[in-house]
Scaffold this active site. Sequence first.
Site, PDB file in Angstrom:
ATOM      1  N   GLU A  78      10.735  14.987  15.753  1.00  0.00           N
ATOM      2  CA  GLU A  78      11.012  14.940  14.314  1.00  0.00           C
ATOM      3  C   GLU A  78      10.183  16.011  13.612  1.00  0.00           C
ATOM      4  O   GLU A  78       8.955  16.028  13.737  1.00  0.00           O
ATOM      5  CB  GLU A  78      10.654  13.562  13.768  1.00  0.00           C
ATOM      6  N   GLU A  88      10.005   0.700  10.466  1.00  0.00           N
ATOM      7  CA  GLU A  88      11.051   1.708  10.307  1.00  0.00           C
ATOM      8  C   GLU A  88      10.355   3.048  10.489  1.00  0.00           C
ATOM      9  O   GLU A  88       9.449   3.379   9.718  1.00  0.00           O
ATOM     10  CB  GLU A  88      11.703   1.554   8.933  1.00  0.00           C
ATOM     11  N   GLY A 127       7.057   4.631   8.318  1.00  0.00           N
ATOM     12  CA  GLY A 127       6.207   5.802   8.533  1.00  0.00           C
ATOM     13  C   GLY A 127       6.437   6.365   9.914  1.00  0.00           C
ATOM     14  O   GLY A 127       7.536   6.244  10.466  1.00  0.00           O
ATOM     15  N   SER A 128       5.408   6.962  10.477  1.00  0.00           N
ATOM     16  CA  SER A 128       5.575   7.645  11.761  1.00  0.00           C
ATOM     17  C   SER A 128       5.608   6.657  12.925  1.00  0.00           C
ATOM     18  O   SER A 128       5.049   5.558  12.842  1.00  0.00           O
ATOM     19  CB  SER A 128       4.435   8.634  11.959  1.00  0.00           C
ATOM     20  N   THR A 129       6.232   7.084  14.002  1.00  0.00           N
ATOM     21  CA  THR A 129       6.297   6.242  15.198  1.00  0.00           C
ATOM     22  C   THR A 129       4.893   6.035  15.760  1.00  0.00           C
ATOM     23  O   THR A 129       4.560   4.951  16.245  1.00  0.00           O
ATOM     24  CB  THR A 129       7.244   6.891  16.227  1.00  0.00           C
ATOM     25  N   CYS A 159      13.921  10.080   6.851  1.00  0.00           N
ATOM     26  CA  CYS A 159      13.807   9.585   8.237  1.00  0.00           C
ATOM     27  C   CYS A 159      15.131   9.665   8.973  1.00  0.00           C
ATOM     28  O   CYS A 159      15.161   9.847  10.174  1.00  0.00           O
ATOM     29  CB  CYS A 159      13.241   8.176   8.249  1.00  0.00           C
ATOM     30  N   LYS A 212       0.842  -1.202   0.000  1.00  0.00           N
ATOM     31  CA  LYS A 212       0.000   0.000   0.000  1.00  0.00           C
ATOM     32  C   LYS A 212       0.877   1.252   0.000  1.00  0.00           C
ATOM     33  O   LYS A 212       1.549   1.550   0.976  1.00  0.00           O
ATOM     34  CB  LYS A 212      -0.915   0.046   1.234  1.00  0.00           C
TER      35      LYS A 212
HETATM   36  O1  TXE Z   1       2.737   9.180   8.485  1.00  0.00           O
HETATM   37  P1  TXE Z   1       1.929   7.836   8.648  1.00  0.00           P
HETATM   38  P2  TXE Z   1       2.275  10.615   7.892  1.00  0.00           P
HETATM   39  C1  TXE Z   1       6.895  10.903  10.003  1.00  0.00           C
HETATM   40  C2  TXE Z   1       7.204  12.365   9.763  1.00  0.00           C
HETATM   41  C3  TXE Z   1       5.884  12.909   9.323  1.00  0.00           C
HETATM   42  C4  TXE Z   1       4.938  12.123  10.194  1.00  0.00           C
HETATM   43  C5  TXE Z   1       3.518  12.021   9.716  1.00  0.00           C
HETATM   44  O2  TXE Z   1       7.599  12.956  10.982  1.00  0.00           O
HETATM   45  O3  TXE Z   1       5.789  14.283   9.543  1.00  0.00           O
HETATM   46  O4  TXE Z   1       5.511  10.835  10.234  1.00  0.00           O
HETATM   47  O5  TXE Z   1       3.471  11.537   8.388  1.00  0.00           O
HETATM   48  C6  TXE Z   1      -0.187   4.405   6.526  1.00  0.00           C
HETATM   49  N1  TXE Z   1      -2.819   1.394   9.768  1.00  0.00           N
HETATM   50  N2  TXE Z   1       7.219  10.085   8.846  1.00  0.00           N
HETATM   51  O6  TXE Z   1       1.010  11.036   8.537  1.00  0.00           O
HETATM   52  O7  TXE Z   1       0.522   8.100   9.070  1.00  0.00           O
HETATM   53  C7  TXE Z   1      -0.363   5.586   5.608  1.00  0.00           C
HETATM   54  O8  TXE Z   1      -1.473   5.412   4.767  1.00  0.00           O
HETATM   55  C8  TXE Z   1      -2.025   1.062   8.744  1.00  0.00           C
HETATM   56  C9  TXE Z   1       8.507   9.459   8.876  1.00  0.00           C
HETATM   57  O9  TXE Z   1       2.278  10.583   6.426  1.00  0.00           O
HETATM   58  O10 TXE Z   1       2.752   6.959   9.511  1.00  0.00           O
HETATM   59  C10 TXE Z   1       0.967   5.591   4.873  1.00  0.00           C
HETATM   60  O11 TXE Z   1       0.954   4.622   3.844  1.00  0.00           O
HETATM   61  N3  TXE Z   1      -1.403   1.972   7.975  1.00  0.00           N
HETATM   62  C11 TXE Z   1       8.646   8.471   7.810  1.00  0.00           C
HETATM   63  C12 TXE Z   1       1.953   5.159   5.958  1.00  0.00           C
HETATM   64  O12 TXE Z   1       1.156   4.508   6.945  1.00  0.00           O
HETATM   65  C13 TXE Z   1      -1.555   3.271   8.263  1.00  0.00           C
HETATM   66  C14 TXE Z   1       7.990   8.681   6.528  1.00  0.00           C
HETATM   67  C15 TXE Z   1       2.744   6.303   6.619  1.00  0.00           C
HETATM   68  O13 TXE Z   1       1.842   7.226   7.155  1.00  0.00           O
HETATM   69  C16 TXE Z   1      -2.371   3.685   9.345  1.00  0.00           C
HETATM   70  C17 TXE Z   1       6.695   9.310   6.661  1.00  0.00           C
HETATM   71  C18 TXE Z   1      -3.015   2.684  10.108  1.00  0.00           C
HETATM   72  N4  TXE Z   1      -3.784   2.976  11.150  1.00  0.00           N
HETATM   73  C19 TXE Z   1       6.381  10.007   7.777  1.00  0.00           C
HETATM   74  N5  TXE Z   1      -2.333   5.028   9.396  1.00  0.00           N
HETATM   75  C20 TXE Z   1       9.928   7.724   7.696  1.00  0.00           C
HETATM   76  N6  TXE Z   1      10.255   6.905   8.687  1.00  0.00           N
HETATM   77  O14 TXE Z   1      10.612   7.806   6.688  1.00  0.00           O
HETATM   78  C21 TXE Z   1      -1.531   5.456   8.394  1.00  0.00           C
HETATM   79  N7  TXE Z   1      -1.068   4.390   7.694  1.00  0.00           N
END
Ligand code: TXE
Length: 505
Positions: free
Chosen positions: A405, A265, A243-245, A299, A190
Amino acid sequence: MADLSIALTAPNGQQYTQPTGLFINNEFVKGNGGTIVSVDPATEKEIATVHAASADDVDRAVKAAHAALKHPSWKLLPATERGRLMSRLADLVDEKRELLATIEAWDNGKPYSVALNEDLNEVSLTIRYFSGWADKTFGQTINTSPEKFAYTLRQPIGVVGQIIPWNFPLSMAAWKLGPALACGNTIVLKPAEQTPLSVLVFAELVKEAGFPPGVINIVNGYGREAGSAIVEHPLVDKVAFTGSTATARQIMKMASATLKNITLETGGKSPLIVFSDADFEQAVKWAHAGIMSNQGQICTATSRIFVQKDIYDKFVEKYKETLKSTSKVGNQWESTTFQGPQVTRAQYERILEYINVGKSEGATVLAGGEPYREEGSSTDFSKGFFIAPTVFTDVNDSMRICREEIFGPVVAIASFETEEEAISRANNSTYGLGAAVFTRDLQRSHRVAAEIESGMVWINSSQDSDPRIPFGGVKQSGIGRELGEAGLEAYSQIKAVHVNMGTIL
Ligand code: TXE
């Protein structure tokens, strides 16, 4: 919406047909989870509307992946042939690199030249590297006693759900798909809802390369609906997430219901330490690239810079100069652009909010600190999510801008006196993803690298990751490793077979 493709012309003149459906069983099909509108972050104009997956659509994709896992066309495919399919996919990526880079730049906001020369190279290198592993992942034989020996089989984990972010859409897809395919898994991937386009064109190449139906399924969708449906699905054996923590925490909770294998990650607040004996010019150059590349949306971005006290003033001065000469802000298509717009309005506002937090915490704005505007430029700055590259000084480690972050072109520079102090302040973080150390002292460089609490340390560079080298975090930056040989561990499991050679019992 019914259409499964749309004819588009990108701002650089590139014309192509953009698929808009969900890619399941090697076909584009419509989704029932509403739509996703992709927006050009430089102009705020809509590019295209694509289908989003509902939980039922995810179920279809997972069942396709599950069937493919058992199907002889994949299950019995010799590993060398699996590797050949992957290297064919890498070849097709190379053939289509201009188109893929165009879509990546348009949808994400990164400069076209960066998408072409960095992201697309990484995509094909990653897939090609892992194609070589396909027939080199095997078990061991283990001798115990004359009556018994044992061997291990290295088997795929099964159906893998992969959830990726928007900062490197195609690279993240390649990082996830490469090791999973090499180990013989099948996949439901996804992409992030902010950047749904390039991965759909990549999906066309999956089919063209000859992968059997159902091996790689790509479903756009929203995190809360499609993302959680993947994580909660009982037929998904593993989830790999970047993605996010905060989202990673939710995924861990959801995955616990079926005790899924997970790789996470997540975020970071990576330190970069400059000792006074460092190659000064190099340190400034990497300290700039380490946070300002990719609009600060990395990240591992080295967002906390610690400089030894005796060179601090000189460093700050030179950093400001470098920022001015190098961080050229503009739209994706200008050949001089170093920094494009942030990916979405939400990210843009979040970063500006952090900049205000830094100001109200009492930090000094050495440069930037506001949206980017410029008169008489060939980029129209009246629209778009452009932020002036921002440097904070006079910071202390307890400020939010030094702990959280920001994920934008914003850096905090502080000074330190001793090696012990630098290490302890670098480690004073809930995160532990990347770190960088600049020194000419060989012993010190390795000593510090060993002491830093992070998954990766760069000595005298920053951000030059490579698919052949393991990547991942400690503390709240993640669980597990991707890339390199270590990346295979995340996508295979070991079965022990005990063989009774004697007559015991
Ligand atoms: O992240 P999300 P967001 C950090 C960075 C950024 C913040 C928010 O600080 O400002 O996160 O970004 C999917 N169940 N990083 O809101 O929500 C979502 O659809 C399953 C760091 O974009 O974590 C997307 O595909 N999946 C980072 C993915 O998770 C879910 C890169 C990332 O989105 C979900 C991006 C759920 N409940 C953001 N909710 C890095 N480590 O490189 C969301 N998603």
